[in-house]
Write an enzyme that holds these catalytic residues in place. Structure first.
Site, short mmCIF file in Angstrom:
data_model
loop_
_atom_site.label_atom_id
_atom_site.label_comp_id
_atom_site.label_asym_id
_atom_site.label_seq_id
_atom_site.Cartn_x
_atom_site.Cartn_y
_atom_site.Cartn_z
N ARG A 1 7.83 -5.46 4.55
CA ARG A 1 6.42 -5.71 5.06
C ARG A 1 6.55 -7.52 4.13
NH1 ARG A 1 2.86 -6.18 0.04
NH2 ARG A 1 4.48 -5.78 -1.37
N GLN B 1 12.06 -2.85 0.52
CA GLN B 1 11.43 -3.53 0.06
C GLN B 1 12.11 -3.96 -1.43
OE1 GLN B 1 7.78 -6.44 -0.67
NE2 GLN B 1 8.83 -6.75 1.42
N HIS C 1 12.28 -6.72 -4.08
CA HIS C 1 11.25 -7.88 -3.90
C HIS C 1 12.30 -8.88 -4.93
CE1 HIS C 1 8.56 -10.58 -5.47
NE2 HIS C 1 7.10 -10.81 -4.80
N ARG D 1 10.21 -11.43 2.30
CA ARG D 1 11.24 -11.31 1.41
C ARG D 1 12.61 -11.20 1.28
NH1 ARG D 1 6.53 -8.45 -1.61
NH2 ARG D 1 5.14 -10.31 -2.15
N HIS E 1 10.75 -2.47 -4.86
CA HIS E 1 9.14 -2.86 -5.18
C HIS E 1 8.57 -2.10 -4.38
CE1 HIS E 1 5.71 -5.33 -5.90
NE2 HIS E 1 5.90 -5.83 -4.47
N LEU F 1 8.10 -7.71 -11.90
CA LEU F 1 8.10 -7.76 -11.22
C LEU F 1 7.14 -9.50 -11.22
CD1 LEU F 1 7.62 -8.40 -8.01
CD2 LEU F 1 4.73 -8.18 -8.14
N GLU G 1 5.14 -13.79 -5.87
CA GLU G 1 5.29 -14.69 -5.05
C GLU G 1 4.70 -15.72 -4.88
OE1 GLU G 1 5.80 -12.92 -1.43
OE2 GLU G 1 5.83 -14.25 -0.24
N PHE H 1 1.88 -17.58 1.30
CA PHE H 1 2.78 -16.44 0.81
C PHE H 1 3.63 -16.52 1.21
CE2 PHE H 1 2.47 -13.13 -1.88
CZ PHE H 1 2.31 -13.13 -2.80
P1 FAD Z 1 -1.80 3.06 -5.28
O1 FAD Z 1 -2.15 1.48 -5.61
O2 FAD Z 1 0.53 3.02 -5.92
O3 FAD Z 1 -1.67 4.48 -6.53
C1 FAD Z 1 -1.18 5.35 -6.15
C2 FAD Z 1 -2.40 6.62 -6.33
O4 FAD Z 1 -1.97 7.79 -6.37
C3 FAD Z 1 -2.27 6.44 -8.48
O5 FAD Z 1 -3.61 7.17 -8.56
C4 FAD Z 1 -1.54 7.44 -8.59
O6 FAD Z 1 -1.55 8.12 -9.81
C5 FAD Z 1 -1.59 8.43 -7.55
N1 FAD Z 1 -0.26 9.95 -7.70
C6 FAD Z 1 0.90 9.56 -7.41
N2 FAD Z 1 1.09 10.26 -6.86
C7 FAD Z 1 0.47 11.58 -7.27
C8 FAD Z 1 0.27 12.89 -7.60
N3 FAD Z 1 1.25 13.81 -7.63
N4 FAD Z 1 -0.91 13.76 -7.36
C9 FAD Z 1 -1.99 13.19 -8.03
N5 FAD Z 1 -2.15 11.86 -7.87
C10 FAD Z 1 -1.09 10.79 -7.04
N6 FAD Z 1 1.23 -6.10 -2.54
C11 FAD Z 1 -0.40 -7.32 -2.06
O7 FAD Z 1 -0.55 -7.13 -0.98
N7 FAD Z 1 0.03 -8.07 -3.24
C12 FAD Z 1 0.10 -7.92 -3.71
O8 FAD Z 1 -0.22 -9.32 -4.33
C13 FAD Z 1 0.92 -7.05 -4.44
N8 FAD Z 1 1.56 -7.29 -5.68
C14 FAD Z 1 1.93 -6.16 -6.17
C15 FAD Z 1 2.65 -6.35 -7.53
C16 FAD Z 1 3.53 -5.31 -8.32
C17 FAD Z 1 3.75 -5.74 -9.46
C18 FAD Z 1 3.22 -4.60 -7.77
C19 FAD Z 1 4.22 -2.78 -8.44
C20 FAD Z 1 2.98 -4.10 -6.35
C21 FAD Z 1 2.45 -5.13 -5.73
N9 FAD Z 1 1.89 -4.95 -4.46
C22 FAD Z 1 1.43 -6.05 -4.39
C23 FAD Z 1 2.51 -3.97 -3.44
C24 FAD Z 1 0.65 -2.83 -3.58
O9 FAD Z 1 0.23 -3.59 -5.18
C25 FAD Z 1 1.21 -1.56 -3.13
O10 FAD Z 1 2.29 -1.47 -2.46
C26 FAD Z 1 -0.16 -0.95 -3.38
O11 FAD Z 1 -1.07 -1.34 -4.26
C27 FAD Z 1 -0.42 0.67 -3.31
O12 FAD Z 1 -1.29 0.76 -3.12
P2 FAD Z 1 -1.35 1.92 -2.76
O13 FAD Z 1 -3.22 2.37 -2.39
O14 FAD Z 1 -1.10 3.03 -1.60
O15 FAD Z 1 -1.15 3.01 -3.90
#
Ligand code: FAD
Length: 626
Positions: A420, A244, A246, A319, A385, A260, A263, A118
């Protein structure tokens, strides 16, 4: 209004939230998991490429020190170095732990967890499951929650005695008792009924802010709620200017613009070309990376099979570099017909291999754009992103400055500095989700008495206000104007006059947002939900724009047209955002980044550090070596 009492309330059910909740429950705390959308529907589930962890399965030279160096370089040395250290050291254990809990990763020929290349990672480092890694991660963590619930049933006769999920439930305010957290207030999306959690500890794990921008890979939930909840509760946000973009989002058809394109396409051999057919990334390798990247296509291509004797192709630069290069090619008139550039894997790998390695991408382009990526190139361009900025936390415990408040995952700031590296988020969620869950549990253990929730009436009045106005602004109009403003004026390339213009617009939108009216009642009313979310998006946008205006240099995910290049004056400055409890105005102040510990500093060559650090810091380096 429904009322519940918990020891720890985790807001968010992505990777960070689930890992935090598992830890809090394992430490014996009664834990609630609250999520805005369906359980299992979070950005984490959308993650494609993998989780970065220096397990050394594919290249035995990999270890935490190499990962730490790559992460700091990727973040242009603005990272919270203690977080980068913990992350690099603990990520392998967190991945192995997932395997012990049932995750099925892709394997190497000799049966180890496979790791892929990556951008910005020196060695193949991303543990993955095809291009659906996030799905497996979430599946495994949910399965672990269920396993714990089954244990609780055995012990207490109630599956939900110690860990319970409140899905489709949005938190709109954190409540306090004096200076400390005492609860969380929200509503059920389906019925609009209010819900109150009495709790001394809240872990924010709400993910990103992408919905403040028009072109984004983020889905509807990502309205910066956790960032805003923290600010309004009195915590600080740091690094908010760093967003970021992407490099590879879909650009066509318009309805899916921003979705998306992983990568992994480039990690597995895909190349970027402009309308003249040139692999233009060779023209965009910045000086700080020159010795690490191939100078010819032949060398770049050889690297895929012989990494010891060749340097990586520049398509795998961090990125921010790739996104800026694509932006520049399109601006120079060398873009693809729909305003992106070409990403080609069809001429690089056999069709069967593409379908095996990139099944989701194959499906996504076939279904959404009628493009067969085994036969023709994709058209791609930058998309909003990920936000590097977030709640300022203690690296070891995830504690914010407000007692009882913790944050982990994308909503927290510091770990990734100004940019990141791909794959570092999934491992960040696991490492710091666990630490925040443990931090919250320890905090609860140390309390002499439980706090009392105050401010419930105010939270209720605030939430219900858009429904009570008979006429007023349409929340969708306010949202669209905000998204357009942020995209055009505080996007990938920024300048003072445009950021100031954006801030004027945000100020006006804040006034309009106070006047939004939502027709219909409380039952499943998305217009009302958006009216509530606007407060958060506007607050976060104000932080991003104010910090972006202040930082007069270009670094990572913050590029200033009027201040190109990194500046030594800004090298050690963190920008810290705060607001009063009514969120009326964001204040941004500068704070010096603490010096890196000597043993970490000396992991780098002097020559490399001199490209980034100030003379004062280089003197510290020399003293450490002496
Ligand atoms: P999230 O997984 O975003 O979860 C947030 C949670 O908070 C959800 O359950 C949502 O419902 C909840 N929430 C939000 N606001 C509220 C509220 N007010 N009240 C109650 N609940 C709430 N990163 C990598 O390292 N490798 C990858 O391959 C990669 N691919 C990606 C592909 C895509 C399409 C995207 C969008 C991101 C990708 N990323 C990747 C980034 C990574 O997925 C995210 O940064 C990461 O998953 C965020 O995880 P998190 O647990 O912080 O939040």
């Amino acid at each position: 209004m429904e009322r519940h009492e918990y020891d720890v309330v985790v807001i968010g059910a992505g990777g960070a939230g689930l890992r935090a909740a598992i830890e809090a429950r394992q430490q014996g705390k009664r834990t609630a998991i609250v999520c805005k959308s369906l359980f299992g529907k979070a950005h984490t589930v959308m993650a494609e490429g993998g989780a970065a962890a220096a397990m050394g399965n594919v290249n035995p030279d990999d270890n935490w020190m190499v990962h730490f160096r790559d992460t700091m370089r990727g973040g242009k040395f603005l990272n919270n170095w203690r977080m980068a250290e913990l992350h690099a050291k603990e990520a392998p254990d967190r991945v192995w732990e997932l395997e012990a809990w049932g995750a099925l990763f892709d394997r190497t020929r000799d049966g180890k967890i496979s790791q892929r290349n990556f951008g910005g990672h020196e060695y193949p480092r991303l543990a993955h499951v095809g291009d659906r890694t996030g799905l497996e991660l979430i599946r495994t963590l949910q399965q672990r929650v269920v396993a714990l619930q089954q244990e609780d049933y055995e012990l207490h006769g109630d599956y939900e005695a110690y860990i319970k999920v409140f899905a489709e439930c949005t938190v709109t305010r954190l409540l306090k008792d004096g200076d400390s957290i005492s609860g969380a207030f929200g509503y059920w999306r389906e019925t609009g009924k209010f819900i109150l959690f009495d709790t001394p500890a809240v872990v924010l794990a709400t993910g990103g802010i992408g919905k403040s921008y028009v072109v984004t890979s983020n889905s509807w939930e990502y309205t910066g709620d956790g960032h805003a909840l923290a600010l309004l509760a009195g915590a600080n946000l740091i690094n908010m200017e760093f967003i970021q973009f992407h490099p590879t989002g879909m650009v066509w058809p318009p309805s899916v613009r921003g979705i998306l394109v992983t990568e992994s396409v480039r990690g597995d051999g895909g190349v970027l070309r402009n309308s003249l057919g040139e692999r233009f990334m060779f023209n965009y390798v910045p000086d700080v990376f020159k010795d690490k990247y191939a100078t010819s296509e032949e060398e770049g291509d050889r690297w895929y099979t012989d990494q010891a004797n060749n340097r990586r192709p520049p398509e795998l630069l961090p990125r921010d570099e790739v996104a800026r290069a694509i932006n520049a090619e399109v601006k120079a008139g060398r873009g693809s017909p729909q305003g992106g550039v070409f990403l080609d894997v069809s001429s690089r790998l056999p069709a069967a291999e593409i379908i095996k390695r990139l099944p989701s991408m194959h499906h996504q382009f076939k279904e959404l754009a009628d493009v067969d990526i085994t036969k023709e190139p994709m058209q791609v361009g930058p998309t909003c992103h990920y936000i590097m900025g977030g709640v300022e936390v203690d690296a070891d415990t995830g504690a914010a400055s407000v007692p009882g408040l913790f944050a982990a995952g994308e909503v927290s700031g510091g770990m990734h500095g100004s940019n990141r590296l791909g794959g570092n988020s999934l491992s960040d969620l696991l490492v710091f989700g666990r630490r925040a869950g443990a931090g919250a549990a320890a905090y609860v253990d140390g309390l002499a008495k439980r706090p009392v929730a105050t401010g419930v009436e105010e939270a209720m009045a605030e939430a219900v206000a858009p429904l009570e106005r008979a006429t007023g602004e349409n929340p969708y109009d306010v949202h669209h104007e905000l998204q357009r403003t942020m995209n055009e004026l505080v996007g990938i390339i920024r300048k003072s006059s445009e950021i100031s213009e954006a801030l004027d617009v945000v100020e006006k939108l804040k006034e309009r947002a106070k006047n939004t009216a939502s027709t219909g009642g409380k039952i499943y009313n998305p217009g009302w939900h958006l009216a509530i979310d606007l407060r958060n998006m506007l607050l976060v946008s104000e932080c991003v724009a104010k910090a972006a205006l202040l930082r007069e240099e270009s670094r990572g995910g913050h590029t200033r047209d009027d201040y190109p290049g990194m500046s030594a004056d800004w090298r050690r400055k963190l920008l810290v955002c705060s607001t009063p409890p009514d969120g009326s105005e964001v204040t941004v102040i500068e704070r010096e980044q603490p010096s890196m510990r000597d043993d970490l500093l000396t992991l780098f060559d002097r020559g490399e550090l001199a490209k980034y650090l100030t003379e004062e810091e280089m003197a510290e380096y020399d003293a450490a070596l002496a």
